[in-house]
Design a protein around this motif. Structure first.
Motif, PDB file in Angstrom:
ATOM      1  N   ILE A  75       0.681  -1.130   0.270  1.00  0.00           N
ATOM      2  CA  ILE A  75      -0.107   0.051   0.070  1.00  0.00           C
ATOM      3  C   ILE A  75       1.211   1.352   0.083  1.00  0.00           C
ATOM      4  CG2 ILE A  75      -1.043   1.346   1.436  1.00  0.00           C
ATOM      5  CD1 ILE A  75      -2.839  -1.634   2.254  1.00  0.00           C
ATOM      6  N   ASN A  76       0.177   2.295  -0.837  1.00  0.00           N
ATOM      7  CA  ASN A  76       1.473   3.628  -0.688  1.00  0.00           C
ATOM      8  C   ASN A  76      -0.049   4.574  -0.223  1.00  0.00           C
ATOM      9  OD1 ASN A  76       2.521   6.071  -1.141  1.00  0.00           O
ATOM     10  ND2 ASN A  76       2.785   5.412  -3.513  1.00  0.00           N
ATOM     11  N   GLU A 127       0.312   7.505   0.264  1.00  0.00           N
ATOM     12  CA  GLU A 127       0.064   8.521   0.289  1.00  0.00           C
ATOM     13  C   GLU A 127      -1.791   9.037  -1.469  1.00  0.00           C
ATOM     14  OE1 GLU A 127       1.794  11.345   0.067  1.00  0.00           O
ATOM     15  OE2 GLU A 127       2.704  10.660   1.649  1.00  0.00           O
ATOM     16  N   GLY A 128      -1.720   7.841  -1.462  1.00  0.00           N
ATOM     17  CA  GLY A 128      -3.162   8.303  -2.280  1.00  0.00           C
ATOM     18  C   GLY A 128      -4.450   7.820  -1.469  1.00  0.00           C
ATOM     19  N   PHE A 129      -4.006   7.523   0.029  1.00  0.00           N
ATOM     20  CA  PHE A 129      -5.288   7.142   0.639  1.00  0.00           C
ATOM     21  C   PHE A 129      -5.433   9.120   1.352  1.00  0.00           C
ATOM     22  CE2 PHE A 129      -4.594   2.931   1.669  1.00  0.00           C
ATOM     23  CZ  PHE A 129      -5.947   2.550   1.209  1.00  0.00           C
ATOM     24  N   LYS A 130      -4.672   9.595   1.339  1.00  0.00           N
ATOM     25  CA  LYS A 130      -3.989  10.837   1.879  1.00  0.00           C
ATOM     26  C   LYS A 130      -5.276  12.260   1.986  1.00  0.00           C
ATOM     27  CE  LYS A 130       0.429  10.342   4.480  1.00  0.00           C
ATOM     28  NZ  LYS A 130       1.534  10.750   4.250  1.00  0.00           N
ATOM     29  N   LEU A 151     -12.469   6.456  -3.554  1.00  0.00           N
ATOM     30  CA  LEU A 151     -11.421   6.155  -2.529  1.00  0.00           C
ATOM     31  C   LEU A 151     -11.218   4.709  -3.189  1.00  0.00           C
ATOM     32  CD1 LEU A 151      -9.752   5.279   0.098  1.00  0.00           C
ATOM     33  CD2 LEU A 151     -11.804   5.529   1.406  1.00  0.00           C
ATOM     34  N   LEU A 184     -10.325   2.418  -5.423  1.00  0.00           N
ATOM     35  CA  LEU A 184      -8.167   2.622  -5.764  1.00  0.00           C
ATOM     36  C   LEU A 184      -7.462   1.322  -5.409  1.00  0.00           C
ATOM     37  CD1 LEU A 184      -7.745   5.281  -4.029  1.00  0.00           C
ATOM     38  CD2 LEU A 184      -7.246   4.676  -6.121  1.00  0.00           C
ATOM     39  N   ASP A 185      -6.705   0.420  -5.887  1.00  0.00           N
ATOM     40  CA  ASP A 185      -6.236  -0.768  -5.616  1.00  0.00           C
ATOM     41  C   ASP A 185      -5.592  -0.650  -4.253  1.00  0.00           C
ATOM     42  OD1 ASP A 185      -6.872  -1.533  -8.570  1.00  0.00           O
ATOM     43  OD2 ASP A 185      -4.877  -0.795  -8.924  1.00  0.00           O
ATOM     44  N   ILE A 186      -5.406  -0.167  -3.647  1.00  0.00           N
ATOM     45  CA  ILE A 186      -4.844   0.028  -2.204  1.00  0.00           C
ATOM     46  C   ILE A 186      -6.037  -0.127  -1.581  1.00  0.00           C
ATOM     47  CG2 ILE A 186      -2.478   1.404  -2.480  1.00  0.00           C
ATOM     48  CD1 ILE A 186      -3.893   3.672  -1.742  1.00  0.00           C
TER      49      ILE A 186
END
Length: 222
Positions: A24-25, A27-30, A93, A96-98
């Motif tokens: 999980i990156n 930054e993609g959630f923030k 959200l 997203l793959d993450i």
């Protein structure tokens, strides 16, 4: 005293564990934590929250209809026996793959049944030089579910927010740790009580703690 799940696949096989989710990156959630509705059920306007529920089928997430969070007063003395309603997670959200990776990390680690219902709570707790933020206003508690996952997304300008596990409310914690971004704590809710200490700013400016809390069953009702 940490114990990972046993070799058997019996229900409730593990007690608790912490793992780093490297897929999980963060930054993609923030960005999705910057536009969160205030939780109207607690005083102080320091907590924001969204909530959705899912099942997993062949590594795909299936979003279930909107529901209401409900816990008995036996588990939540502050807000028990109240049907609470929160806005759904942002559709962007969920796509997203993450996000899928996070839910799968929870379901795989807990060895959930393929039809198990999962609640995903997106929570931001804020603090300021004048006010603490309280991630657990209900105190030391259980949620009334089977499994809990607490995933740390970000800690910005805060001290505190240490997560504790207890075998009984009046005992000393058998586990205490600040969950750093990317760490996922998995807990058997039948075996432990949990609590997270208040947060305050490290520097004289606002601070935030962003987490996803996953539960199965979801604790949502129609």
């Amino acid at each position: 005293m940490q114990k990972v799940w046993e070799a058997t696949e019996l229900e409730y096989a593990f007690l608790f564990t912490v793992r780093k989710v490297n897929s999980i990156n963060l930054e993609g959630f923030k960005p999705f934590f910057n536009d969160m509705p205030i939780d109207p059920y607690i005083k102080g306007n320091y907590r924001s929250r969204r909530l959705s529920r899912f099942t997993v089928a062949e590594d795909k997430l299936i979003k279930l209809p909107h529901g209401h969070l409900f816990q008995s007063k036996n588990y939540n003395p502050l807000l028990g026996d109240i049907k609470r309603e929160f806005a759904e997670l942002d559709d962007a959200l969920i796509e997203l793959d993450i996000f899928k990776n996070l839910v799968l990390a929870f379901t795989d680690s807990c060895k959930l049944h393929p039809e198990a219902e999962i609640g995903v709570h997106q929570i931001r707790t804020t603090c300021s030089p004048d006010n603490l933020g309280n991630p657990a206003p209900e105190g030391i508690h259980q949620d009334g579910t089977d499994f809990i996952g607490i995933f740390s997304v970000a800690r910005d300008n805060i001290i505190g927010g240490e997560t504790h596990l207890y075998t009984a409310k009046k005992e000393k914690p058998i586990f205490n740790k600040i969950l750093h971004p990317g760490e996922l704590l998995l807990v058997n809710d039948h075996e432990f009580y949990h609590f997270t200490t208040p947060i305050k700013p490290e520097m004289p400016a606002p601070g935030t703690r962003d987490v996803f809390v996953l539960t199965s069953p979801s604790l949502l009702i129609e």
